[in-house]
Design an enzyme around this catalytic site. Structure first.
Site, short mmCIF file in Angstrom:
data_model
loop_
_atom_site.label_atom_id
_atom_site.label_comp_id
_atom_site.label_asym_id
_atom_site.label_seq_id
_atom_site.Cartn_x
_atom_site.Cartn_y
_atom_site.Cartn_z
N GLU A 1 -19.49 -40.11 -24.05
CA GLU A 1 -19.55 -38.64 -23.43
C GLU A 1 -19.44 -37.76 -24.83
OE1 GLU A 1 -16.61 -35.53 -20.96
OE2 GLU A 1 -16.25 -37.93 -21.14
N ASP B 1 -21.19 -34.05 -19.30
CA ASP B 1 -20.11 -33.19 -18.90
C ASP B 1 -20.47 -31.73 -18.60
OD1 ASP B 1 -17.49 -31.23 -18.54
OD2 ASP B 1 -16.63 -33.17 -18.89
N HIS C 1 -19.34 -29.23 -21.29
CA HIS C 1 -19.63 -29.82 -22.75
C HIS C 1 -20.95 -29.32 -23.26
CE1 HIS C 1 -16.32 -33.24 -22.68
NE2 HIS C 1 -15.93 -31.92 -22.19
N ASP D 1 -12.90 -26.24 -18.41
CA ASP D 1 -12.56 -27.08 -17.08
C ASP D 1 -11.84 -26.52 -15.79
OD1 ASP D 1 -13.30 -29.99 -18.30
OD2 ASP D 1 -11.93 -29.21 -19.76
N ASP E 1 -14.28 -33.61 -13.51
CA ASP E 1 -13.40 -33.58 -14.47
C ASP E 1 -12.93 -32.11 -14.86
OD1 ASP E 1 -12.04 -33.77 -17.12
OD2 ASP E 1 -13.88 -34.65 -18.13
#
Length: 426
Positions: free
Chosen positions: A231, A266, A269, A303, A333
């Site tokens: 990741e 993600d 990200h 997040d 996540d």
């Protein structure tokens, strides 16, 4: 608000006829939904604290859950209870995603390079009882040997050796979890390595990271039920200027490695204007698996709880249009300690599933036909028409068939659980 069965069924039958005019069989779509699972991240339930004895008080190390809502799970039993309750409110059959710091060592100080499947026996027993799968993640943060900001890419041989061993141990644990449960276990590697300010050693750290990963993935592990993934991240807390494991680094690593490794995207990200959906087909063109971590960044990788927004929908649409649900894994996540943690889990999971259902209900074949005919105006018009189709009625039917609350009535159950269980933890 709760709906009675007669209304749910009547609304669904009307929606079924509407979708039929666009060539979509809603009954078939609902059957497909029953086979799609997402992985619920355990760390939402305790604010990424974990149960380690050896590293208590270390802090997040690049991970930060904000807020102080009461009821955080304090041990494995409480966390499993909360997860079990959350899953009772989410339609479908799903998995749970573990980090290495959720090992239960009976009060013993077991460092991460010495962890084994024995320290996850309670999780295994619980998963077997519930007939669910487990995923896994080595934990490369919140540890004395991560204080420098570098783990697998550290120039210190001793530090690097420790983390490589942890990476190998984690793959072994994930492999054994998969075999025990006879369900695929994804072992996902994310590291916080990087620098808060400018560094001149970018190449050196990335060269070391490549060597460390080679060592981890070269270890002999039964991969019958194991899927490895890596990741990337654009930046993090304490690594604003430089992240070793960048998107470009892991793309290069995955596509040139002799090992079968999935890449993890993600949603938090990347740059806020960057489309993760657009990246999916690029990876799938090389026949690689993809792991999606559904999250919601707000101005930065913060997040937030997943909601049914354009980004999440576009990701699910891209998977559907590529006919890739057998090669793409969905996981959550995020970690929000400012609201009821179970509300966060359920809201995020239901939003993720709504996006998948919405995508499956799309008349992709009509879009393809218009595109092949060169009628791009028709394609655009159809995309607009699809937005107002009665998707909600199909979702309600999915919830009812899954024996979970329809509409917002699940919030009453969360409030009851909060009063009876969570308040006792204050």
């Amino acid at each position: 608000m709760s709906l009675d069965y007669e209304k749910i069924l009547a609304d669904y039958e009307r929606a079924k006829e509407v979708y039929k005019t666009f060539g979509i069989d809603t009954d078939e779509v609902l059957n497909k939904m029953k086979g799609i699972s997402i992985s619920l991240h355990c760390w939402q339930g305790d604010d990424v604290t974990g149960f380690e004895e050896a590293t208590k008080g270390m802090g997040g190390g690049g991970i930060l859950a904000t807020g102080n809502y009461f009821g955080r799970a304090r041990n494995g039993d409480e966390l499993r209870s909360d997860l079990e309750f959350a899953m009772s409110l989410i339609p479908g059959k799903h998995k749970v995603n573990l980090h290495a710091i959720y090992a239960e060592t009976d009060g013993q100080k077991v460092d991460r390079d010495e962890l084994s499947i024995d320290h996850f026996e309670k999780w295994l027993k619980w998963a077997k009882e519930k007939d669910i799968g487990l995923d896994f993640n080595p934990t490369f943060f919140a540890h004395p040997k991560a204080q420098s900001g570098y783990t697998l890419s550290s120039t210190d041989r001793g530090v690097r050796k420790f983390w490589v061993k942890h990476g190998i141990k984690s793959r072994e644990i994930a492999s054994q979890i998969g075999k025990e449960l006879k369900k695929t276990c994804i072992n996902n590697i994310w590291i916080p390595d990087g620098s808060k300010d400018f560094t001149a050693k970018r190449y050196e750290h990335r060269k070391i990271l490549k060597e460390s990963l080679d060592e981890i993935f070269s270890a002999s592990v039964d991969q019958t039920y194991l899927v490895d993934s890596v990741e990337s991240k654009l930046f993090g807390i304490g690594s604003e200027a430089f992240v070793v494991g960048s998107h470009e680094f892991y793309m290069g690593y995955v596509f040139t490695s002799k090992h079968d490794i999935a890449i993890c995207f993600d949603l938090g990200h990347f740059h806020p204007t960057e489309s993760v959906a657009d990246k999916i087909s690029s990876v799938l063109a090389f026949s690689k698996k993809v792991l999606l971590h559904l999250s919601r960044g707000m101005r930065w990788d913060s997040d937030h709880v997943v909601v049914l927004n354009d980004e999440v929908v576009s990701v699910s649409q891209e998977v559907k249009r590529a006919d890739a649900f057998d090669r793409v894994f969905f996981a959550l996540d995020f970690f929000d300690a400012s609201i009821n943690r179970i509300t966060a889990w359920v809201t995020g999971a239901r939003a993720a599933l709504k996006s998948i259902l919405y995508a499956l209900l799309e008349s992709t074949h009509l879009l393809n036909e218009a595109e092949e005919e060169g009628d791009f105006g028709k394609r655009l018009a159809l995309l607009e028409e699809f937005k107002t189709l009665p998707f909600g009625a199909v979702w309600n039917k999915f919830c009812y068939e899954s024996s979970v609350p329809v509409g917002s009535s699940w919030l009453d159950k969360v409030k009851e659980y909060e009063d009876k269980v969570l308040k006792s933890r204050i």
